[in-house]
Design a protein around this motif. Sequence first.
Motif, PDB file in Angstrom:
ATOM      1  N   GLN A  91       0.818  -1.214   0.000  1.00 52.27           N
ATOM      2  CA  GLN A  91       0.000   0.000   0.000  1.00 52.27           C
ATOM      3  C   GLN A  91       0.851   1.262   0.000  1.00 52.27           C
ATOM      4  OE1 GLN A  91      -2.614  -0.698   3.369  1.00 52.27           O
ATOM      5  NE2 GLN A  91      -4.228  -1.498   2.042  1.00 52.27           N
ATOM      6  N   GLU A  92       1.988   1.235   0.670  1.00 48.15           N
ATOM      7  CA  GLU A  92       2.828   2.418   0.796  1.00 48.15           C
ATOM      8  C   GLU A  92       3.809   2.592  -0.358  1.00 48.15           C
ATOM      9  OE1 GLU A  92       4.715   2.637   4.621  1.00 48.15           O
ATOM     10  OE2 GLU A  92       2.821   2.351   5.673  1.00 48.15           O
ATOM     11  N   SER A  93       3.968   1.563  -1.187  1.00 42.65           N
ATOM     12  CA  SER A  93       4.985   1.605  -2.236  1.00 42.65           C
ATOM     13  C   SER A  93       4.386   1.888  -3.608  1.00 42.65           C
ATOM     14  CB  SER A  93       5.732   0.274  -2.283  1.00 42.65           C
ATOM     15  OG  SER A  93       6.697   0.308  -3.308  1.00 42.65           O
ATOM     16  N   ASN A  94       5.156   2.577  -4.416  1.00 41.20           N
ATOM     17  CA  ASN A  94       4.805   2.809  -5.815  1.00 41.20           C
ATOM     18  C   ASN A  94       5.973   2.450  -6.730  1.00 41.20           C
ATOM     19  OD1 ASN A  94       2.119   3.793  -5.535  1.00 41.20           O
ATOM     20  ND2 ASN A  94       2.974   5.681  -4.701  1.00 41.20           N
ATOM     21  N   ASN A  95       6.865   1.621  -6.238  1.00 38.85           N
ATOM     22  CA  ASN A  95       8.058   1.272  -7.015  1.00 38.85           C
ATOM     23  C   ASN A  95       8.442  -0.181  -6.742  1.00 38.85           C
ATOM     24  OD1 ASN A  95      10.047   1.869  -8.870  1.00 38.85           O
ATOM     25  ND2 ASN A  95      11.499   2.526  -7.304  1.00 38.85           N
ATOM     26  N   ILE A  96       7.527  -1.109  -7.044  1.00 27.65           N
ATOM     27  CA  ILE A  96       7.721  -2.526  -6.755  1.00 27.65           C
ATOM     28  C   ILE A  96       8.250  -3.237  -7.997  1.00 27.65           C
ATOM     29  CG2 ILE A  96       6.556  -4.676  -6.115  1.00 27.65           C
ATOM     30  CD1 ILE A  96       4.399  -2.880  -4.737  1.00 27.65           C
ATOM     31  N   VAL A  97       9.204  -4.133  -7.788  1.00 22.95           N
ATOM     32  CA  VAL A  97       9.664  -5.057  -8.829  1.00 22.95           C
ATOM     33  C   VAL A  97       9.481  -6.459  -8.267  1.00 22.95           C
ATOM     34  CG1 VAL A  97      11.620  -5.862 -10.212  1.00 22.95           C
ATOM     35  CG2 VAL A  97      11.321  -3.408  -9.783  1.00 22.95           C
ATOM     36  N   MET A 142      -2.359  -0.366 -11.249  1.00 21.07           N
ATOM     37  CA  MET A 142      -2.474   0.647 -10.201  1.00 21.07           C
ATOM     38  C   MET A 142      -1.255   1.567 -10.153  1.00 21.07           C
ATOM     39  SD  MET A 142      -3.957  -1.910  -7.240  1.00 21.07           S
ATOM     40  CE  MET A 142      -3.767  -0.726  -5.909  1.00 21.07           C
ATOM     41  N   GLY A 143      -0.214   1.228 -10.918  1.00 17.03           N
ATOM     42  CA  GLY A 143       1.000   2.032 -10.939  1.00 17.03           C
ATOM     43  C   GLY A 143       1.987   1.684  -9.839  1.00 17.03           C
ATOM     44  N   LYS A 144       1.727   0.626  -9.091  1.00 15.49           N
ATOM     45  CA  LYS A 144       2.611   0.231  -7.996  1.00 15.49           C
ATOM     46  C   LYS A 144       3.742  -0.681  -8.464  1.00 15.49           C
ATOM     47  CE  LYS A 144      -0.544   0.809  -4.189  1.00 15.49           C
ATOM     48  NZ  LYS A 144       0.357   1.696  -3.474  1.00 15.49           N
ATOM     49  N   LEU A 145       3.416  -1.624  -9.342  1.00 15.10           N
ATOM     50  CA  LEU A 145       4.394  -2.597  -9.837  1.00 15.10           C
ATOM     51  C   LEU A 145       5.031  -2.050 -11.099  1.00 15.10           C
ATOM     52  CD1 LEU A 145       5.512  -5.562  -9.518  1.00 15.10           C
ATOM     53  CD2 LEU A 145       3.748  -6.209 -11.159  1.00 15.10           C
TER      54      LEU A 145
END
Length: 129
Positions: free
Chosen positions: A8-14, A89-92
């Motif tokens: 939930q807090e991240s927007n830069n997941i790989v 969602m723009g997170k991954l």
Amino acid sequence: MSLKDWIQESNNIVFFGGAGVSTESNIPDFRSDNGLYKKKYPYPAEIMLSHSFYVSHPKEFFDFYFNQMIYSDAKPNKAHLALSKLEQMGKLKAIVTQNIDGLHQMAGSKNVYELHGSVLRNTCTHCQT
């Protein structure tokens, strides 16, 4: 902090994944008790998947490849779909996978890096078709 909180807090997941992601789609992994490396073949599976085996034993290579590596009826499972949703969602930002099955893309993921290629892009070594 839980995994859910981190997501939930991240927007830069790989996401880094492998065969375990596709086992729920009825594609066997390699190293588990039921995996390809534990089954009995005329040669070890890791040898049968090598380029040198392909060159020296093409019939056995293709028999193994088409019977053990191609799962045309496989469909994306909940993991593939969840990753696609996170990307939407723009997170991954990316998926890095060892899988060759194309299920991440079938689920809708766009930014997929396939470390071992894909069975969906096979070409003839002679005519390139």
